[in-house]
Write an enzyme that holds these catalytic residues in place. Sequence first.
Site, PDB file in Angstrom:
ATOM      1  N   HIS A  72       0.841  -1.197   0.000  1.00  0.00           N
ATOM      2  CA  HIS A  72       0.000   0.000   0.000  1.00  0.00           C
ATOM      3  C   HIS A  72       0.878   1.250   0.000  1.00  0.00           C
ATOM      4  CE1 HIS A  72      -4.158  -1.610   1.420  1.00  0.00           C
ATOM      5  NE2 HIS A  72      -3.621  -2.354   0.486  1.00  0.00           N
ATOM      6  N   TYR A 200      -9.296   5.633   7.208  1.00  0.00           N
ATOM      7  CA  TYR A 200      -9.456   6.014   8.614  1.00  0.00           C
ATOM      8  C   TYR A 200     -10.436   7.190   8.634  1.00  0.00           C
ATOM      9  CZ  TYR A 200      -5.164   3.421   9.862  1.00  0.00           C
ATOM     10  OH  TYR A 200      -4.210   2.451  10.084  1.00  0.00           O
ATOM     11  N   PRO A 292      -4.647   0.787  18.583  1.00  0.00           N
ATOM     12  CA  PRO A 292      -4.341   0.279  17.245  1.00  0.00           C
ATOM     13  C   PRO A 292      -4.382   1.326  16.130  1.00  0.00           C
ATOM     14  CG  PRO A 292      -6.552  -0.380  17.922  1.00  0.00           C
ATOM     15  CD  PRO A 292      -5.934   0.283  19.101  1.00  0.00           C
ATOM     16  N   LYS A 296       0.723   0.206  15.031  1.00  0.00           N
ATOM     17  CA  LYS A 296       2.098   0.079  15.517  1.00  0.00           C
ATOM     18  C   LYS A 296       2.378  -1.155  16.373  1.00  0.00           C
ATOM     19  CE  LYS A 296       4.102   3.455  13.629  1.00  0.00           C
ATOM     20  NZ  LYS A 296       3.662   2.827  12.370  1.00  0.00           N
ATOM     21  N   TYR A 384       3.862   6.638  10.191  1.00  0.00           N
ATOM     22  CA  TYR A 384       2.999   5.504   9.855  1.00  0.00           C
ATOM     23  C   TYR A 384       3.794   4.383   9.177  1.00  0.00           C
ATOM     24  CZ  TYR A 384      -1.234   3.002   8.478  1.00  0.00           C
ATOM     25  OH  TYR A 384      -2.218   2.050   8.330  1.00  0.00           O
TER      26      TYR A 384
END
Length: 389
Positions: A72, A200, A292, A296, A384
């Site tokens: 991704h 998200y 979450p 991580k 990220y």
Amino acid sequence: MRTQVAIVGAGPAGLMLGRILERAGIDAIILERRSADYVLGRVRAGVLEQGSIELMDEVGIGQRMHHEGLVHHGVELSFDGDPHRLDFQHLIGRHVMVYGQTQVTHDLMDARAASGAQTVYAAEDARLLDFDGEHPRIEYRKDGVTHRIECDFIAGCDGYHGISRASVPLGALETFERVYPFGWLGVLVDRPPVAEELIYAHHERGFALCSMRSPTRSRYYVQVPAAERVEAWSDDRFWDELRARLNPQTAAALRTGVSIEKSIAPLRSFVAEPLRFGRLFLVGDAAHIVPPTGAKGLNLALSDVRVLGAALVEFYGERSAAGIDAYSATVLKRIWKAERFSWWMTSLLHVFPETGAFGRRIQRAEFDYLVGSRVAQQSLAENYTGLLD
Ligand code: APR
Ligand code: PHB
């Protein structure tokens, strides 16, 4: 029994440490309280940072991941239905891999079985003894018989509820914790993901996440109050709630079905310090928990293991204790950065009942700043996809 390193817990942390040691010719036994099937049956996280991808390759088990994992290059963030894509590749030249923790665990178990290295499943009542001296040992029961392992070191890879952290004398450990007033209700479904990348979403009804395990299996989450019971959520109620929190086009594209797993996970930030007591090390979820939202947890566990593995290899190879002496301080630096990022992502994206209208305006301003600033986006992308140290 005698071994060099006794590892408690056969989750991804324990198995990866076992793999690193095995490749360096260091003898280790893994003790796991549950069965292998039970460990594989747990539905956990699904995003690997670049460092985790590299570690899978370094220890020779990256093949299936490269074949089946989904690379991704970005994610979508949405605020009250207003979507924005962050292109990691464009921003910082990095990517992540969607490959479930279950698959990582599977690959590590297969490699361990092929090598003949020893894992004791269904090991009950492990007791960690004498790790403040030169000769630590572990006693456990299996099939009604008590066994003893003598070792040089104990690696506590037994998760948040394990025995390792609980074995450290009271007062030798400082803990830092934040418990959030909500959890994530997660659903696994055999339907294609709603989008090619993760979404998200912040919404006034609460946070939602669209994730996936494969091109045909999706994982979705919605924020629920901490005390919520999973029985209160039929599949229909879950899909309705998820759709209400997504932007209309995404909601219309959602492919729903019968859930194959449904569970609620509480959200918590937790760190224990220090992470070494004599000859016992705390590793992975035994040492720290992140909410979450930043993906991580697994990555942090694997980065602890990389550092501890290298330190033990140095100890046995060069008779130098420098690495094991530095373990706690080295990994805590990274742990706190991941704690910060996970707390920040959580704060941006969830609805906090106690912060009221002011809090929501601040969240909106944070989101607007983010989507308007390449620098802010680079910071998110850097964290990220995984900080380099
Ligand atoms: N004796 C032996 N094994 C134990 C004991 C015990 N007393 N207590 C717990 N265990 C085992 C658990 O059954 C589990 O299989 O230790 C293992 C710990 O594995 P995880 O909880 O998966 O922890 P870790 O390997 O650190 O991996 C961290 O898990 O929770 C996720 O987000 C987190 O993805 C991250 C990953
Ligand atoms: C998941 O797919 O389970 C997942 C993905 C990203 C997260 C958390 C969980 O941040």
